[in-house]
Enzyme design. Sequence first.
Site, PDB file in Angstrom:
ATOM      1  CE  LYS A   1      39.218  45.133  55.540  1.00 27.84           C
ATOM      2  NZ  LYS A   1      38.533  46.452  55.551  1.00 27.84           N
ATOM      3  NE  ARG A   2      29.722  41.884  51.836  1.00 32.32           N
ATOM      4  CZ  ARG A   2      29.636  42.735  52.832  1.00 32.32           C
ATOM      5  NH1 ARG A   2      30.668  42.897  53.648  1.00 32.32           N
ATOM      6  NH2 ARG A   2      28.544  43.463  53.017  1.00 32.32           N
TER       7      ARG A   2
END
Length: 289
Positions: A106-107
């Site tokens: 979830k960057r």
Amino acid sequence: MPEPAGLPVGRSPFGERLAGAMAARGPLCVGVDPHPSLLAAWGLTDDAEGLRRFSAAVLEGVADVAAALKPQVALYERHGSAGIAALEELLAASADAGLLTIADAKRGDIGSTMAAYAEAWLGEGSPLAADAVTLSPYLGFESLRPALDTAAETGRGVFVLALTSNPEGASVQHVGGEASVARRIVDAAAAENRRYAGAERGHGSVGLVVGATVGDAIGRLGLDLAAMGGPILAPGLGAQGATPAVLKETFGAAYTRVLGTSSRDILAGGPGPQGVRARAERTLEGLRG
């Protein structure tokens, strides 16, 4: 429409590879979530060695059953460099076994920082490079450009958070009604997929994360997931309450592009690969039915 020039030799775009895996094995993604309580239940130590043994057992159990494996990056990061090394080993072993991996990281950031994330998770030669990575678009979809371009160049993929099932998500994602934030993300992903061949068959490499338990939100927000052109990662199958029947009702015409994701329900079959495999096969049977 062309694919990006210069893909690594022998590698087709992620969307094509995932579609092939789903057709051959079924639409199941198994999450690798080494929570401390789960490690304890398996009789493993909450350290890097425990992570290695846990990860190896899950991989052995589902390597020829699941279409993809999704390690939860945070649960490896909590052990520092030794935990990251265990994750790198899992990614490499999965590649050797022919199983696609989705790094659930979830960057999301901007500029050179996003470029560094892209290099780490999608760059050729990076020990952390997975077949795909999850991304957060809440600094603006276009802030993800370094990852989108790197994925296209290396034949990898991304899954962009669009409509999550956590209660807090609605306060951002549902805002705007028919012009909601979620709809803008879906439309942006569709536009990105249209740049490359394969999207017209639903084989685009820009996918979305849509919670399996979002209920009627897809219809209420007017999201056309069937026309998005890429895969849909749907976490929440099993322990979080979604069943295969719920997935079919929730996603409707887009169900054929849904990669149902189960973690706790399948991992509870351990310790050991046999019990994990049995639960994965049972879940897969429901998804195919």
